[in-house]
Design a protein around this motif. Structure first.
Motif, PDB file in Angstrom:
ATOM      1  N   TYR A 172       0.797  -1.226   0.000  1.00  0.00           N
ATOM      2  CA  TYR A 172       0.000   0.000   0.000  1.00  0.00           C
ATOM      3  C   TYR A 172       0.832   1.279   0.000  1.00  0.00           C
ATOM      4  O   TYR A 172       0.512   2.231  -0.727  1.00  0.00           O
ATOM      5  CB  TYR A 172      -0.966   0.010   1.191  1.00  0.00           C
ATOM      6  CG  TYR A 172      -1.655   1.338   1.366  1.00  0.00           C
ATOM      7  CD1 TYR A 172      -2.705   1.713   0.522  1.00  0.00           C
ATOM      8  CD2 TYR A 172      -1.231   2.249   2.332  1.00  0.00           C
ATOM      9  CE1 TYR A 172      -3.320   2.950   0.658  1.00  0.00           C
ATOM     10  CE2 TYR A 172      -1.845   3.488   2.474  1.00  0.00           C
ATOM     11  CZ  TYR A 172      -2.881   3.829   1.633  1.00  0.00           C
ATOM     12  OH  TYR A 172      -3.477   5.056   1.756  1.00  0.00           O
ATOM     13  N   GLU A 200      -7.884  -4.640  -2.198  1.00  0.00           N
ATOM     14  CA  GLU A 200      -8.184  -3.599  -1.216  1.00  0.00           C
ATOM     15  C   GLU A 200      -7.247  -2.403  -1.398  1.00  0.00           C
ATOM     16  O   GLU A 200      -7.674  -1.239  -1.292  1.00  0.00           O
ATOM     17  CB  GLU A 200      -8.046  -4.157   0.204  1.00  0.00           C
ATOM     18  CG  GLU A 200      -8.260  -3.137   1.313  1.00  0.00           C
ATOM     19  CD  GLU A 200      -9.659  -2.542   1.316  1.00  0.00           C
ATOM     20  OE1 GLU A 200      -9.810  -1.403   1.795  1.00  0.00           O
ATOM     21  OE2 GLU A 200     -10.603  -3.202   0.848  1.00  0.00           O
ATOM     22  N   LYS A 203      -8.440  -0.239  -4.284  1.00  0.00           N
ATOM     23  CA  LYS A 203      -9.589   0.586  -3.910  1.00  0.00           C
ATOM     24  C   LYS A 203      -9.142   1.841  -3.162  1.00  0.00           C
ATOM     25  O   LYS A 203      -9.658   2.947  -3.406  1.00  0.00           O
ATOM     26  CB  LYS A 203     -10.552  -0.224  -3.036  1.00  0.00           C
ATOM     27  CG  LYS A 203     -11.286  -1.337  -3.758  1.00  0.00           C
ATOM     28  CD  LYS A 203     -12.186  -2.097  -2.800  1.00  0.00           C
ATOM     29  CE  LYS A 203     -12.885  -3.250  -3.491  1.00  0.00           C
ATOM     30  NZ  LYS A 203     -13.722  -4.038  -2.540  1.00  0.00           N
ATOM     31  N   ARG A 204      -8.186   1.670  -2.286  1.00  0.00           N
ATOM     32  CA  ARG A 204      -7.702   2.820  -1.508  1.00  0.00           C
ATOM     33  C   ARG A 204      -6.906   3.781  -2.395  1.00  0.00           C
ATOM     34  O   ARG A 204      -7.005   5.003  -2.232  1.00  0.00           O
ATOM     35  CB  ARG A 204      -6.848   2.336  -0.334  1.00  0.00           C
ATOM     36  CG  ARG A 204      -7.655   1.622   0.744  1.00  0.00           C
ATOM     37  CD  ARG A 204      -6.777   1.003   1.799  1.00  0.00           C
ATOM     38  NE  ARG A 204      -7.555   0.322   2.818  1.00  0.00           N
ATOM     39  CZ  ARG A 204      -7.797   0.787   4.040  1.00  0.00           C
ATOM     40  NH1 ARG A 204      -7.317   1.981   4.392  1.00  0.00           N
ATOM     41  NH2 ARG A 204      -8.500   0.097   4.909  1.00  0.00           N
ATOM     42  N   TRP A 205      -6.118   3.253  -3.322  1.00  0.00           N
ATOM     43  CA  TRP A 205      -5.384   4.113  -4.253  1.00  0.00           C
ATOM     44  C   TRP A 205      -6.332   4.894  -5.148  1.00  0.00           C
ATOM     45  O   TRP A 205      -6.074   6.052  -5.468  1.00  0.00           O
ATOM     46  CB  TRP A 205      -4.437   3.278  -5.108  1.00  0.00           C
ATOM     47  CG  TRP A 205      -3.219   2.786  -4.389  1.00  0.00           C
ATOM     48  CD1 TRP A 205      -2.829   3.079  -3.112  1.00  0.00           C
ATOM     49  CD2 TRP A 205      -2.219   1.906  -4.916  1.00  0.00           C
ATOM     50  NE1 TRP A 205      -1.647   2.438  -2.807  1.00  0.00           N
ATOM     51  CE2 TRP A 205      -1.254   1.717  -3.897  1.00  0.00           C
ATOM     52  CE3 TRP A 205      -2.047   1.262  -6.145  1.00  0.00           C
ATOM     53  CZ2 TRP A 205      -0.128   0.901  -4.088  1.00  0.00           C
ATOM     54  CZ3 TRP A 205      -0.939   0.463  -6.332  1.00  0.00           C
ATOM     55  CH2 TRP A 205       0.017   0.282  -5.316  1.00  0.00           C
ATOM     56  N   GLU A 206      -7.416   4.259  -5.564  1.00  0.00           N
ATOM     57  CA  GLU A 206      -8.389   4.948  -6.412  1.00  0.00           C
ATOM     58  C   GLU A 206      -8.966   6.163  -5.702  1.00  0.00           C
ATOM     59  O   GLU A 206      -9.140   7.231  -6.304  1.00  0.00           O
ATOM     60  CB  GLU A 206      -9.501   3.981  -6.832  1.00  0.00           C
ATOM     61  CG  GLU A 206      -9.056   2.942  -7.860  1.00  0.00           C
ATOM     62  CD  GLU A 206     -10.161   1.981  -8.237  1.00  0.00           C
ATOM     63  OE1 GLU A 206     -10.162   1.517  -9.383  1.00  0.00           O
ATOM     64  OE2 GLU A 206     -11.026   1.686  -7.377  1.00  0.00           O
ATOM     65  N   LYS A 207      -9.279   6.021  -4.413  1.00  0.00           N
ATOM     66  CA  LYS A 207      -9.807   7.142  -3.637  1.00  0.00           C
ATOM     67  C   LYS A 207      -8.739   8.209  -3.440  1.00  0.00           C
ATOM     68  O   LYS A 207      -9.024   9.417  -3.522  1.00  0.00           O
ATOM     69  CB  LYS A 207     -10.310   6.644  -2.281  1.00  0.00           C
ATOM     70  CG  LYS A 207     -11.547   5.764  -2.362  1.00  0.00           C
ATOM     71  CD  LYS A 207     -11.998   5.328  -0.977  1.00  0.00           C
ATOM     72  CE  LYS A 207     -13.226   4.425  -1.056  1.00  0.00           C
ATOM     73  NZ  LYS A 207     -13.651   3.975   0.297  1.00  0.00           N
ATOM     74  N   LEU A 208      -7.513   7.781  -3.196  1.00  0.00           N
ATOM     75  CA  LEU A 208      -6.416   8.719  -2.954  1.00  0.00           C
ATOM     76  C   LEU A 208      -6.101   9.547  -4.194  1.00  0.00           C
ATOM     77  O   LEU A 208      -5.854  10.759  -4.109  1.00  0.00           O
ATOM     78  CB  LEU A 208      -5.172   7.952  -2.502  1.00  0.00           C
ATOM     79  CG  LEU A 208      -3.923   8.777  -2.202  1.00  0.00           C
ATOM     80  CD1 LEU A 208      -4.163   9.694  -1.005  1.00  0.00           C
ATOM     81  CD2 LEU A 208      -2.727   7.862  -1.944  1.00  0.00           C
ATOM     82  N   ASN A 210      -8.098   9.625  -7.068  1.00  0.00           N
ATOM     83  CA  ASN A 210      -9.298   9.953  -7.840  1.00  0.00           C
ATOM     84  C   ASN A 210      -9.162   9.460  -9.286  1.00  0.00           C
ATOM     85  O   ASN A 210      -9.429  10.205 -10.252  1.00  0.00           O
ATOM     86  CB  ASN A 210      -9.570  11.461  -7.811  1.00  0.00           C
ATOM     87  CG  ASN A 210     -10.960  11.809  -8.330  1.00  0.00           C
ATOM     88  OD1 ASN A 210     -11.892  10.999  -8.242  1.00  0.00           O
ATOM     89  ND2 ASN A 210     -11.107  12.997  -8.894  1.00  0.00           N
ATOM     90  N   ASP A 212      -9.423   5.573 -11.798  1.00  0.00           N
ATOM     91  CA  ASP A 212      -9.896   4.194 -11.857  1.00  0.00           C
ATOM     92  C   ASP A 212      -8.779   3.291 -12.363  1.00  0.00           C
ATOM     93  O   ASP A 212      -8.129   3.594 -13.374  1.00  0.00           O
ATOM     94  CB  ASP A 212     -11.096   4.076 -12.802  1.00  0.00           C
ATOM     95  CG  ASP A 212     -12.324   4.793 -12.271  1.00  0.00           C
ATOM     96  OD1 ASP A 212     -12.521   4.792 -11.041  1.00  0.00           O
ATOM     97  OD2 ASP A 212     -13.066   5.365 -13.088  1.00  0.00           O
TER      98      ASP A 212
END
Length: 230
Positions: A172, A200, A203-208, A210, A212
């Motif tokens: 991560y 998982e 998913k966290r990288w996508e939020k960080l 922004n 896909d």
């Protein structure tokens, strides 16, 4: 005599079919890799699958990636170094295992590839970046060995090892640490997204970030960032 019919499990059949398809893609990928397969290298279950490696090499070629950082060295190191040879591009490979680092250095030197690659030894330690404080590459070791003004065009995350429940989120910190060093137009690749831990992390990288991530052949996920054209 009574005969018992074996139970049919559609999920298993789909999984087996998907695996056959992936194996066929790997076979095809080995033909694409042939021009860069100058010497035999041990291919283990920990290495990028051939089809995933082809995706990475394609991105380097098509998008003219000049500065590449690789977390976890291996077969990919040799193939990328061969691709970059005699170019102005450079590969920085980070590894925590000294014996494996020595193996990489010996092999790269034998092929005359060390001009294209900088091997970085960074032991695993608590960095404050990891989920559940799982050890990652020592940030101080990275700061001392990577150029301070580095601008990363491609980040390949295939380390540290993350195949146990205790280490499944060990990869991560790669994006949180390197995001300030990303170039305006860069690619991020993570291997082993068939596993729960890497899913998982994505998913966290996508939020960080922004963005896909897209799952590609060879159990990799890939995202491209283009700040030049928001």
């Amino acid at each position: 005599m009574k005969h018992q019919l074996s139970s049919f499990n559609p999920a298993n059949s789909v999984h087996q079919l998907n695996e056959i398809i992936e194996q066929q893609k790997d076979i095809l990928a080995t033909h694409y890799l042939a021009p860069l397969s100058t010497n035999y290298l041990p291919w283990s279950g920990y290495a990028l699958r051939p089809s995933g490696l082809v995706n990475v090499l394609n991105d380097i070629m098509i998008n003219n990636r000049r500065v590449i950082v690789e977390c976890g060295g291996g077969l990919s190191t040799f193939y990328m170094a061969r691709l970059l040879k005699d170019s102005d591009s450079h590969l920085y490979t980070i590894e925590h295992n000294q014996e494996w680092l020595d193996f990489l250095e010996k092999g790269l030197k034998k092929e005359g590839l060390l001009d294209s690659v900088m091997l970085i030894e960074a032991p695993l330690k608590s960095s404050g970046l990891g989920l559940d404080d799982i050890p990652w590459y020592d940030p101080e070791a990275l700061r001392k060995q990577l150029p301070q003004d580095i601008k990363i065009d491609l980040l390949l995350v295939d380390g540290p090892t993350a195949y146990t429940e205790e280490t499944q989120y060990s990869r991560y910190p790669a994006v949180p640490y390197f995001v300030p060093f990303f170039s305006q137009n860069c690619t991020i690749v993570i291997d082993d997204v068939n596993r729960q831990g890497e899913q998982e992390i994505v998913k966290r990288w996508e939020k960080l970030l922004n963005v896909d991530f897209e799952t590609q052949d060879g159990n990799i996920a890939l995202a491209r960032i283009n700040r030049e054209h928001p």
